[in-house]
Design an enzyme around this catalytic site. Sequence first.
Site, PDB file in Angstrom:
ATOM      1  N   LEU A  98       0.810  -1.223   0.000  1.00  0.00           N
ATOM      2  CA  LEU A  98       0.000   0.000   0.000  1.00  0.00           C
ATOM      3  C   LEU A  98       0.845   1.275   0.000  1.00  0.00           C
ATOM      4  O   LEU A  98       1.896   1.332   0.628  1.00  0.00           O
ATOM      5  CB  LEU A  98      -0.903  -0.005   1.238  1.00  0.00           C
ATOM      6  CG  LEU A  98      -1.796  -1.242   1.388  1.00  0.00           C
ATOM      7  CD1 LEU A  98      -2.658  -1.123   2.631  1.00  0.00           C
ATOM      8  CD2 LEU A  98      -2.660  -1.462   0.155  1.00  0.00           C
ATOM      9  N   HIS A 139      -3.576   4.213  -2.118  1.00  0.00           N
ATOM     10  CA  HIS A 139      -4.516   3.277  -1.484  1.00  0.00           C
ATOM     11  C   HIS A 139      -5.097   3.889  -0.208  1.00  0.00           C
ATOM     12  O   HIS A 139      -6.285   3.768   0.073  1.00  0.00           O
ATOM     13  CB  HIS A 139      -3.802   1.980  -1.072  1.00  0.00           C
ATOM     14  CG  HIS A 139      -3.198   1.215  -2.206  1.00  0.00           C
ATOM     15  ND1 HIS A 139      -1.846   1.151  -2.420  1.00  0.00           N
ATOM     16  CD2 HIS A 139      -3.774   0.466  -3.182  1.00  0.00           C
ATOM     17  CE1 HIS A 139      -1.599   0.399  -3.474  1.00  0.00           C
ATOM     18  NE2 HIS A 139      -2.750  -0.032  -3.966  1.00  0.00           N
ATOM     19  N   GLN A 141      -9.896   0.809 -15.602  1.00  0.00           N
ATOM     20  CA  GLN A 141     -10.403  -0.174 -14.634  1.00  0.00           C
ATOM     21  C   GLN A 141     -11.690   0.353 -13.974  1.00  0.00           C
ATOM     22  O   GLN A 141     -12.673  -0.385 -13.824  1.00  0.00           O
ATOM     23  CB  GLN A 141      -9.335  -0.449 -13.580  1.00  0.00           C
ATOM     24  CG  GLN A 141      -9.839  -1.253 -12.392  1.00  0.00           C
ATOM     25  CD  GLN A 141      -8.710  -1.693 -11.474  1.00  0.00           C
ATOM     26  OE1 GLN A 141      -8.031  -2.656 -11.766  1.00  0.00           O
ATOM     27  NE2 GLN A 141      -8.526  -1.009 -10.370  1.00  0.00           N
TER      28      GLN A 141
HETATM   29  O1  PAF Z   1      -6.387  -1.907  -8.726  1.00  0.00           O
HETATM   30  C1  PAF Z   1      -5.992  -2.955  -8.192  1.00  0.00           C
HETATM   31  O2  PAF Z   1      -5.169  -2.950  -7.272  1.00  0.00           O
HETATM   32  C2  PAF Z   1      -6.526  -4.290  -8.694  1.00  0.00           C
HETATM   33  O3  PAF Z   1      -6.723  -4.268 -10.059  1.00  0.00           O
HETATM   34  C3  PAF Z   1      -7.809  -4.729  -7.956  1.00  0.00           C
HETATM   35  C4  PAF Z   1      -8.951  -3.764  -8.218  1.00  0.00           C
HETATM   36  C5  PAF Z   1      -7.545  -4.817  -6.468  1.00  0.00           C
HETATM   37  C6  PAF Z   1      -8.236  -6.118  -8.455  1.00  0.00           C
HETATM   38  O4  PAF Z   1      -7.246  -7.061  -8.239  1.00  0.00           O
END
Ligand code: PAF
Length: 279
Positions: free
Chosen positions: A30, A34, A150
């Site tokens: 992290l 995050h 994503q």
């Molecule tokens: O963004 C990330 O760290 C990954 O793609 C996730 C969303 C945790 C899925 O493994």
Amino acid sequence: MKVVVSLEELWEARRSLKPPVGLVPTMGYLHEGHLSLVRAARQECASVVASIFVNPTQFSPTEDLSTYPRNLKRDLDLLEKEGTDLVWTPTEEIMYPADFQTWILVEEVTKPLEGAMRPGHFRGVTTVVAKLFNAVQPDKAYFGQKDAQQAAVIRQMVQDLSYKLQIVVCPIVREADGLAMSSRNIYLNPAERMAATVLYHSLSAAKQAYADGERQADKLRQMVRQNIEAEPLAKLQYISCANSLTLREIQDEIQGQALLSMAVFFGKTRLIDNMLIGD
Ligand code: PAF
């Protein structure tokens, strides 16, 4: 803070969480990016769940799964300091048992950009995120704008599969010199690390050009390309100026909001970055 591994332990712990429950899915190692998601969840939700799972199915055979950085103890310390209530750290066997054969495939929005460069990547992401949603049953889930495609893909999945949850996308967190935070930044040698600020500077220059009246998507792509190509340690993989929702490439004038995004190699390290322009 409770840390659980098995699904049964997760379900048991989930039962006593006060709603609304916010989920921050991560692959660990992290950083401030995050933690900004955890802080947003802490502000908006009564309970915060984080998951840590390095998802093998979103890595292609040529990518860095075995060397992907991990430090569970440090991650748990950081999550505890941010007031996380529950952390789920499932094993590969729990997420993908031996006879696993069900996948989530989001179509159009996964095709360009990262999807074109990393075949199979989004199939792995959507499948694991769907499993996380099913297991944790969050009211809200937090993702970073750094992985803009994503976030768009997950929004599409949530809408298409009628998940009853809200996706929250938090702003990119940057180092003081503008480099977007990423677990992959540790792979950069000192010269590459310095050179990597060209991503932020080239995107900022394009954003400024837009503010000064430039509306031709191609001019902005060209501007970023020239800036990146002027940096000897950078090798541009793609530059895109696309509709921020559909991610379809804009051919002529920008109308509404556009996503300027790119992937650039510094040695073997592949970095992505993006900026939203317009409204
Ligand atoms: O963004 C990330 O760290 C990954 O793609 C996730 C969303 C945790 C899925 O493994």
